[in-house]
Design a protein around this motif. Structure first.
Motif, short mmCIF file in Angstrom:
data_model
loop_
_atom_site.label_atom_id
_atom_site.label_comp_id
_atom_site.label_asym_id
_atom_site.label_seq_id
_atom_site.Cartn_x
_atom_site.Cartn_y
_atom_site.Cartn_z
N ARG A 1 -54.39 -28.60 -13.01
CA ARG A 1 -54.52 -29.28 -11.74
C ARG A 1 -53.49 -30.40 -11.60
O ARG A 1 -52.94 -30.61 -10.53
CB ARG A 1 -55.93 -29.86 -11.62
CG ARG A 1 -56.19 -30.58 -10.33
CD ARG A 1 -57.65 -30.89 -10.20
NE ARG A 1 -58.42 -29.68 -9.98
CZ ARG A 1 -59.13 -29.47 -8.87
NH1 ARG A 1 -59.18 -30.38 -7.94
NH2 ARG A 1 -59.80 -28.37 -8.71
N ILE B 1 -51.13 -22.67 -17.16
CA ILE B 1 -50.17 -21.75 -16.56
C ILE B 1 -48.86 -22.44 -16.21
O ILE B 1 -47.87 -21.80 -15.93
CB ILE B 1 -50.74 -21.05 -15.30
CG1 ILE B 1 -51.20 -22.07 -14.26
CG2 ILE B 1 -51.83 -20.09 -15.65
CD1 ILE B 1 -51.60 -21.45 -12.93
N THR B 2 -48.84 -23.76 -16.19
CA THR B 2 -47.63 -24.46 -15.80
C THR B 2 -46.82 -24.83 -17.04
O THR B 2 -47.40 -25.11 -18.10
CB THR B 2 -47.96 -25.74 -15.03
OG1 THR B 2 -48.68 -26.60 -15.90
CG2 THR B 2 -48.79 -25.45 -13.80
N PRO B 3 -45.49 -24.85 -16.94
CA PRO B 3 -44.67 -25.20 -18.11
C PRO B 3 -44.98 -26.61 -18.64
O PRO B 3 -45.16 -26.79 -19.84
CB PRO B 3 -43.24 -25.14 -17.56
CG PRO B 3 -43.30 -24.28 -16.35
CD PRO B 3 -44.67 -24.45 -15.79
N MET C 1 -53.32 -16.52 -23.52
CA MET C 1 -52.97 -16.76 -22.12
C MET C 1 -54.12 -17.28 -21.28
O MET C 1 -53.96 -18.17 -20.46
CB MET C 1 -52.47 -15.45 -21.49
CG MET C 1 -51.15 -15.01 -22.03
SD MET C 1 -50.84 -13.32 -21.53
CE MET C 1 -49.14 -13.18 -22.04
N ARG D 1 -48.96 -29.47 -11.39
CA ARG D 1 -48.35 -28.57 -10.41
C ARG D 1 -46.84 -28.84 -10.37
O ARG D 1 -46.42 -30.00 -10.26
CB ARG D 1 -48.95 -28.82 -9.03
CG ARG D 1 -48.19 -28.11 -7.92
CD ARG D 1 -48.81 -28.33 -6.56
NE ARG D 1 -48.56 -29.64 -5.98
CZ ARG D 1 -47.41 -30.05 -5.49
NH1 ARG D 1 -46.36 -29.26 -5.55
NH2 ARG D 1 -47.28 -31.25 -4.96
N PRO D 2 -46.02 -27.79 -10.48
CA PRO D 2 -44.58 -28.03 -10.41
C PRO D 2 -44.20 -28.52 -9.02
O PRO D 2 -44.88 -28.21 -8.04
CB PRO D 2 -43.98 -26.63 -10.65
CG PRO D 2 -45.09 -25.74 -11.04
CD PRO D 2 -46.37 -26.37 -10.64
N LYS D 3 -43.12 -29.27 -8.95
CA LYS D 3 -42.62 -29.71 -7.64
C LYS D 3 -42.17 -28.48 -6.88
O LYS D 3 -41.55 -27.60 -7.44
CB LYS D 3 -41.43 -30.65 -7.83
CG LYS D 3 -41.82 -32.05 -8.28
CD LYS D 3 -41.17 -33.09 -7.36
CE LYS D 3 -41.62 -34.50 -7.65
NZ LYS D 3 -43.04 -34.71 -7.43
N PHE D 4 -42.47 -28.43 -5.57
CA PHE D 4 -42.03 -27.29 -4.76
C PHE D 4 -40.52 -27.28 -4.69
O PHE D 4 -39.86 -28.31 -4.87
CB PHE D 4 -42.55 -27.41 -3.31
CG PHE D 4 -44.02 -27.51 -3.18
CD1 PHE D 4 -44.86 -26.73 -3.96
CD2 PHE D 4 -44.59 -28.38 -2.26
CE1 PHE D 4 -46.23 -26.83 -3.83
CE2 PHE D 4 -45.95 -28.48 -2.13
CZ PHE D 4 -46.78 -27.71 -2.91
#
Lengths: 356, 445
Positions: free
Chosen positions: A344, A299-301, A294, A347-350
């Motif tokens: 960096r 951390i993002t898919p 981990m 980042r997933p879309k909000f």
């Protein structure tokens, strides 16, 4: 609102306030006693914490010990194939890891973190990636490097950039290049004369190993890497418990399979089949237990997919064109270095953000 | 068949068994109440009564000329004892009117009932909603009359009644749906008339089958054209944006409001208040509160007068147990811990949860192990661990880039964090930092 302005503290704020001793009504001219103080006596002290006031039962030590449990089948198989060599190496590496962790805790003046299980994992994983006849003292040295330099130099648990066990192994590979490529035959393999690993054998002598032997681990190789089937079982257990991100092994393994397969279709003599790629060397252990670490994976898919695919490409390139027969270690370490960058840029879309 | 829901979110235990079958009990009139002049989002009210004045139930004690504001009313018949600042349940000290009860029975000051609301003008109805001091009773306490009068350039085509009650422990809306079904539907019909919309949805989480059944039956019987939507049990299903996603499959744009996707959401309690205000002329002076948890002797759903001190309500429910150590206003996921049990309930108090075990966060948080669990829990698709770290370091501009202002503070990230990092707390701090930065930029410009 006032409570929110206070800087949150890591530790719980146990500030109960007594009503009668602290008048709750304030007037600008002079402080006046709260009329309610006369009406009630404060019943008790209450704990003030910020919401949410519920939490899951998961915690870091539980995750770490579950990973160790998932590794037990691999340990058992390694003892089955390599006997005392395996027991000594694992015992030595795990004890060295715990001792180093405790010593560094002491030096840094922090509370002991040996119980959280992360040092045990590092020692265990390192031991499982060493050749059976590797000198024990060198194994201990590698463990000390893994915990000291791989983990604590960066700030300890959660702050390391590279997987400590792999960094320890890279250190050993650089320091003891001969010992780390000297292989012993599993004791069940009676008719084998050569003790080369399947990958080494293919790369340098074009010897193929039977698929069934690769699956059960009845080949030359590192202590815990030879038996693909028990590693997969442990890895699936972790994925079901959601302690490992399924995207990483899936993308890593499928990239190796597809890319390796393409080369094999192109030239079946010089390049091994994709199945051979999948089940030889440390790929399974790496894909399920090291790449999914981990701390050192994104951390993002979307980041996890990129991480797995990148490691897969690197692995095939190193195996087929590099000087080394095996590339799991370097492929993961290189992707570890890329992880902050991947995080960096993925980042997933909000929620509600227009798709550009 | 999979029930409709939103993406991500968490699954806390619901703990609703304490009170989900208990009838709503009307509390005896409190001896005194503290009416806060700030019970809503928007401008605080100014006092319109004097010390010593005799006052009736439903009489206005504070009002404001500002549009985004809502008047407050006395919830008992009595005498104004004092006007001053008292501790508010959401923290800090707020001006309140301290009223002592003088009459054993309520003497109501009612507004004229609008019994023919079907033919009444929209303005008249919405003015009544305002005059009755109705705010969102789900917890946010946004003035309802503002929600019901969207700007002319926004077309509203649907209305959603929020019966999710996704917070663990709380059952106030659940019981209301079972026991006050007709009132809720009448309130919903009035709201839809004010909005001028045809499509009405009632979203209810699937862990309340009796509420879904009762509501469906009443809708059929009353010949309403509302649709009762059974939703997956997942937290935060009752958050406005999540509910719209679940029911209508529309995503409220970043920084936008439900009206940007043509809908308005109101809570069950709000619908009851609207029905009371229009049909009987009663101002918002009471609400249903769930008193629950393993720290209270007799968990109950009670109908309490606004301004009743917590202690009075807890005493009525058998008092706190010896081992109770925490009391929250609201549910455990977003509720506020209380240290002073003399604080009054306000319009937004949906529940009082008393627990015997200390919840999150732990005594000492572990370092972040970057497991990404918070990322897979965040219903707003943020990176809680990164944002929390950035606000911890004071990197305000970067945390704003990562969308810190989109956070709805639902608590899902802290809930799942295996290192027990108080992520939401850090994010709240970060939001304040961003607000401060914005203010400074404005001043400089």
């Amino acid at each position: 609102m006032e409570a929110e302005k206070k800087v949150p503290e890591q530790s719980a704020k146990q500030s109960g306030e007594n009503v009668s001793s602290q008048p709750t009504m304030v007037k600008k001219t002079k402080p006046k006693k709260d009329p309610r103080a006369k009406l009630y006596k404060p019943e008790r002290m209450l704990i003030m914490l910020s919401s949410p006031h519920l939490g899951t039962v998961d915690n870091v030590p539980k995750i770490m010990w579950t990973v160790i449990i998932a590794l037990i089948p691999a340990v058992v198989m390694s003892i089955f194939y390599f006997g005392w060599l395996s027991i000594w190496m694992i015992t030595a590496c795990v004890s060295a890891a715990l001792a180093t962790e405790a010593l560094i805790n002491r030096m840094k003046g922090e509370s002991f973190t040996i119980k959280d299980g992360s040092a045990v994992i590092t020692g265990l994983l390192l031991a499982l990636t060493l050749p059976p006849a590797f000198p024990i003292t060198s194994g201990i040295l590698g463990t000390i490097f893994a915990i000291g330099i791989g983990k604590h130099i960066f700030g300890g648990l959660g702050y390391n950039i590279f997987n400590p066990a792999l960094l320890g192994r890279a250190f050993l590979q650089a320091s003891f290049p001969v010992a780390i490529t000297t292989w012993t035959t599993p004791r069940t393999l009676v008719d084998a004369v050569s003790a080369a690993t399947p990958l080494g054998g293919f790369k340098f002598e074009k010897i193929s190993t039977a698929f069934i032997d690769l699956l059960y681990g009845n080949t030359g190789g590192c202590l815990g890497e030879t038996s693909a089937i028990v590693i997969i079982a442990g890895g699936l257990f972790l994925i079901i418990r959601k302690y490992a991100d399924w995207r990483i092994p899936v993308s890593y393994l499928s990239t190796v399979f597809i890319l390796g397969g393409l080369f094999w279709l192109f030239n079946r003599v010089d390049y091994p089949s994709p199945w051979f790629h999948m089940f030889s060397g440390g790929l399974m252990l790496g894909a399920f237990f090291m790449a999914t670490d981990m701390v050192t994976s994104p951390i993002t898919p979307r980041g996890s997919w990129i991480f797995g695919i990148g490691a897969g490409v690197l692995l095939v390139v190193i195996r087929l064109f590099g000087a080394l027969p095996e590339g799991v270690m370097y492929s993961i370490l290189l992707m570890n270095a890329m992880t902050p960058l991947i995080n960096r840029y993925t980042r997933p879309k909000f929620f509600g953000e227009p798709r550009a | 068949m999979r029930l409709p829901t939103f993406i991500k979110g968490v699954h806390p235990n619901d703990y609703k068994h304490f009170t989900c079958t208990k009838l709503i009990e009307t509390l005896p009139l409190p001896d005194h109440v503290f009416i806060s002049l700030q019970q809503h989002i928007g401008a605080p009210c100014t006092v319109v009564v004097e010390k010593g004045q005799e006052i009736k139930t439903g009489q206005v004690v504070g009002s404001s000329d500002a549009y985004v504001s809502s008047p407050v009313h006395s919830s008992i018949t009595g005498k104004v004892k004092d006007i001053g600042t008292f501790v508010h349940p959401v923290g800090g000290k707020v001006q309140m009117v301290y009223i002592q009860r003088t009459a054993d029975e309520d003497q109501w000051e009612l507004m004229p009932a609008i019994s023919d609301w079907q033919s009444a003008s929209i303005d008249r109805l919405n003015q009544r909603v305002r005059a009755a001091g109705i705010v969102g009773l789900g917890g946010a306490a946004f003035p309802t009359h503002v929600k019901l009068a969207p700007p002319k350039d926004k077309t509203i085509d649907s209305f959603i009644l929020n019966g999710c009650e996704c917070e663990p422990f709380l059952t106030a809306d659940h019981r209301a749906m079972v026991e006050q079904t007709d009132k809720i539907l009448a309130g919903m019909a009035i709201i839809m008339k004010i909005l001028g919309v045809k499509d009405g949805f009632i979203g209810i989480e699937n862990n309340k089958p009796d509420a879904i059944e009762t509501m469906r039956a009443a809708v059929r019987q009353g010949e309403y054209n509302f649709k009762v939507v059974s939703l997956q049990v997942k937290y935060p299903q009752g958050a406005e944006k999540m509910l719209i996603q679940s029911v209508l499959k529309r995503q409220v744009p970043t920084g936008g409001l439900p009206m940007d996707v043509g809908t308005v959401v109101n809570n069950i309690g709000t619908a009851i208040a609207v029905a009371n205000a229009v049909i009987t002329g009663k101002a918002l002076v009471e609400r249903i509160v769930t008193v629950t948890g393993d720290g209270i002797n007799e968990p109950k759903n009670v109908l309490a007068r606004i301004g009743t001190p917590f202690q009075d309500i807890l005493n009525h429910c058998g008092g706190l147990k010896e081992e109770a150590i925490q009391v929250f206003m609201g549910g455990p996921m977003m509720g506020m811990a209380q240290y002073n049990l003399q604080v009054p309930i306000v319009k937004a108090t949906s529940g009082i949860v008393c627990t015997a075990e200390k919840g999150q966060p732990a005594e000492r948080a572990m370092p972040c192990i970057r497991c990404g669990t918070c990322v897979s829990a965040c219903p707003m698709f943020l990176l809680p661990t990164r944002i929390a770290r950035l606000s911890e370091m004071g990197h305000t501009a970067e945390s704003e880039d990562l969308g810190i202002m989109n956070c709805i503070e639902c608590g899902s990230c802290s809930f799942v964090c295996p290192s027990q990092i108080p992520l939401v707390q850090w994010i709240r701090l970060g939001k304040l930092q961003v607000g401060e930065m914005k203010r400074k930029e404005k001043e400089a410009a």
